[in-house]
Design a protein around this motif. Structure first.
Motif, PDB file in Angstrom:
ATOM      1  N   LYS A 134      60.415  64.258  38.277  1.00  0.00           N
ATOM      2  CA  LYS A 134      61.667  63.543  38.031  1.00  0.00           C
ATOM      3  C   LYS A 134      61.469  62.466  36.967  1.00  0.00           C
ATOM      4  O   LYS A 134      60.439  61.810  36.909  1.00  0.00           O
ATOM      5  CB  LYS A 134      62.186  62.915  39.324  1.00  0.00           C
ATOM      6  CG  LYS A 134      63.569  62.332  39.180  1.00  0.00           C
ATOM      7  CD  LYS A 134      64.199  62.061  40.528  1.00  0.00           C
ATOM      8  CE  LYS A 134      65.660  61.684  40.312  1.00  0.00           C
ATOM      9  NZ  LYS A 134      66.367  61.600  41.557  1.00  0.00           N
ATOM     10  N   HIS A 135      62.452  62.286  36.132  1.00  0.00           N
ATOM     11  CA  HIS A 135      62.442  61.289  35.068  1.00  0.00           C
ATOM     12  C   HIS A 135      62.993  59.976  35.628  1.00  0.00           C
ATOM     13  O   HIS A 135      64.133  59.944  36.106  1.00  0.00           O
ATOM     14  CB  HIS A 135      63.315  61.785  33.912  1.00  0.00           C
ATOM     15  CG  HIS A 135      63.150  61.005  32.668  1.00  0.00           C
ATOM     16  ND1 HIS A 135      64.094  60.127  32.219  1.00  0.00           N
ATOM     17  CD2 HIS A 135      62.141  60.986  31.761  1.00  0.00           C
ATOM     18  CE1 HIS A 135      63.690  59.593  31.084  1.00  0.00           C
ATOM     19  NE2 HIS A 135      62.515  60.092  30.782  1.00  0.00           N
ATOM     20  N   ILE A 136      62.176  58.894  35.623  1.00  0.00           N
ATOM     21  CA  ILE A 136      62.609  57.617  36.192  1.00  0.00           C
ATOM     22  C   ILE A 136      62.199  56.460  35.277  1.00  0.00           C
ATOM     23  O   ILE A 136      61.353  56.615  34.401  1.00  0.00           O
ATOM     24  CB  ILE A 136      62.010  57.379  37.606  1.00  0.00           C
ATOM     25  CG1 ILE A 136      60.488  57.292  37.568  1.00  0.00           C
ATOM     26  CG2 ILE A 136      62.486  58.445  38.575  1.00  0.00           C
ATOM     27  CD1 ILE A 136      59.865  56.852  38.890  1.00  0.00           C
ATOM     28  N   THR A 137      62.813  55.311  35.538  1.00  0.00           N
ATOM     29  CA  THR A 137      62.438  54.058  34.883  1.00  0.00           C
ATOM     30  C   THR A 137      62.017  53.083  35.970  1.00  0.00           C
ATOM     31  O   THR A 137      62.732  52.900  36.953  1.00  0.00           O
ATOM     32  CB  THR A 137      63.614  53.481  34.080  1.00  0.00           C
ATOM     33  OG1 THR A 137      64.007  54.436  33.095  1.00  0.00           O
ATOM     34  CG2 THR A 137      63.232  52.183  33.385  1.00  0.00           C
ATOM     35  N   VAL A 138      60.831  52.472  35.786  1.00  0.00           N
ATOM     36  CA  VAL A 138      60.260  51.577  36.784  1.00  0.00           C
ATOM     37  C   VAL A 138      59.949  50.237  36.130  1.00  0.00           C
ATOM     38  O   VAL A 138      59.480  50.187  34.989  1.00  0.00           O
ATOM     39  CB  VAL A 138      58.961  52.171  37.385  1.00  0.00           C
ATOM     40  CG1 VAL A 138      58.395  51.260  38.460  1.00  0.00           C
ATOM     41  CG2 VAL A 138      59.210  53.564  37.944  1.00  0.00           C
ATOM     42  N   ARG A 139      60.189  49.155  36.876  1.00  0.00           N
ATOM     43  CA  ARG A 139      59.867  47.810  36.409  1.00  0.00           C
ATOM     44  C   ARG A 139      58.925  47.162  37.414  1.00  0.00           C
ATOM     45  O   ARG A 139      59.129  47.287  38.629  1.00  0.00           O
ATOM     46  CB  ARG A 139      61.128  46.974  36.280  1.00  0.00           C
ATOM     47  CG  ARG A 139      60.869  45.555  35.765  1.00  0.00           C
ATOM     48  CD  ARG A 139      62.124  44.698  35.715  1.00  0.00           C
ATOM     49  NE  ARG A 139      63.173  45.368  34.978  1.00  0.00           N
ATOM     50  CZ  ARG A 139      64.440  45.452  35.369  1.00  0.00           C
ATOM     51  NH1 ARG A 139      64.830  44.907  36.505  1.00  0.00           N
ATOM     52  NH2 ARG A 139      65.336  46.068  34.643  1.00  0.00           N
TER      53      ARG A 139
ATOM     54  N   GLU B  86      60.109  48.166  41.224  1.00  0.00           N
ATOM     55  CA  GLU B  86      61.407  48.698  41.636  1.00  0.00           C
ATOM     56  C   GLU B  86      61.798  49.780  40.650  1.00  0.00           C
ATOM     57  O   GLU B  86      61.452  49.719  39.477  1.00  0.00           O
ATOM     58  CB  GLU B  86      62.468  47.603  41.680  1.00  0.00           C
ATOM     59  CG  GLU B  86      62.747  46.974  40.334  1.00  0.00           C
ATOM     60  CD  GLU B  86      63.837  45.934  40.387  1.00  0.00           C
ATOM     61  OE1 GLU B  86      64.778  46.090  41.186  1.00  0.00           O
ATOM     62  OE2 GLU B  86      63.747  44.963  39.623  1.00  0.00           O
ATOM     63  N   ILE B  87      62.479  50.790  41.142  1.00  0.00           N
ATOM     64  CA  ILE B  87      63.013  51.848  40.275  1.00  0.00           C
ATOM     65  C   ILE B  87      64.354  51.344  39.773  1.00  0.00           C
ATOM     66  O   ILE B  87      65.234  51.014  40.562  1.00  0.00           O
ATOM     67  CB  ILE B  87      63.154  53.169  41.050  1.00  0.00           C
ATOM     68  CG1 ILE B  87      61.764  53.655  41.488  1.00  0.00           C
ATOM     69  CG2 ILE B  87      63.861  54.216  40.180  1.00  0.00           C
ATOM     70  CD1 ILE B  87      61.775  54.850  42.415  1.00  0.00           C
ATOM     71  N   VAL B  88      64.496  51.272  38.438  1.00  0.00           N
ATOM     72  CA  VAL B  88      65.717  50.724  37.857  1.00  0.00           C
ATOM     73  C   VAL B  88      66.573  51.805  37.187  1.00  0.00           C
ATOM     74  O   VAL B  88      67.664  51.500  36.700  1.00  0.00           O
ATOM     75  CB  VAL B  88      65.408  49.586  36.862  1.00  0.00           C
ATOM     76  CG1 VAL B  88      64.801  48.404  37.596  1.00  0.00           C
ATOM     77  CG2 VAL B  88      64.503  50.043  35.737  1.00  0.00           C
ATOM     78  N   GLY B  89      66.102  53.036  37.167  1.00  0.00           N
ATOM     79  CA  GLY B  89      66.885  54.121  36.606  1.00  0.00           C
ATOM     80  C   GLY B  89      66.344  55.487  36.979  1.00  0.00           C
ATOM     81  O   GLY B  89      65.146  55.648  37.134  1.00  0.00           O
ATOM     82  N   GLN B  90      67.274  56.434  37.183  1.00  0.00           N
ATOM     83  CA  GLN B  90      66.871  57.813  37.526  1.00  0.00           C
ATOM     84  C   GLN B  90      67.691  58.783  36.731  1.00  0.00           C
ATOM     85  O   GLN B  90      68.803  58.575  36.433  1.00  0.00           O
ATOM     86  CB  GLN B  90      67.053  58.079  39.010  1.00  0.00           C
ATOM     87  CG  GLN B  90      66.137  57.256  39.857  1.00  0.00           C
ATOM     88  CD  GLN B  90      66.148  57.719  41.302  1.00  0.00           C
ATOM     89  OE1 GLN B  90      66.066  58.895  41.590  1.00  0.00           O
ATOM     90  NE2 GLN B  90      66.232  56.775  42.214  1.00  0.00           N
TER      91      GLN B  90
END
Length: 98
Positions: free
Chosen positions: A72-77, A94-98
């Motif tokens: 899965k393509h995600i954005t993590v901070r 925290e995951i800030v985008g999926q």
């Protein structure tokens, strides 16, 4: 950042340790480590050394990570903690985008 850690861990720590970063990529693996902490690994495709970023999550983010799967393509901070066992560790994530 991965190339910088591979070239000189001390210099990279001076630049990145304690800094908040945000990264977007594909999930290589996820689960719980030996200490029962929740983690997600995003892997570099450039063949750098170290090769991965390991994002550590608290129990409060359990549902966020439960909704993620390999590939899965995600954005993590999160905040860079340094290099450990070949991975750059990022904490308080925290995951800030999926």
């Amino acid at each position: 950042m991965l190339r910088e850690y591979g070239a000189n861990e001390v210099r990279a720590d001076a630049s990145y340790r304690g800094q908040v970063i945000q990264t977007t990529g594909y999930v290589e693996s996820l689960g719980r480590d030996m200490l029962d902490s929740i983690y997600v690994v995003l892997t570099s495709t450039r063949g750098s050394d170290p090769t991965s970023l390991q994002y550590n999550f608290g129990e409060a983010e359990l549902q966020q990570v439960a909704n993620v799967s390999r590939g899965k393509h995600i954005t993590v901070r999160g905040r860079v903690a340094g290099l450990s066992l070949g991975s750059v560790i990022v904490s308080n994530c925290e995951i800030v985008g999926q």
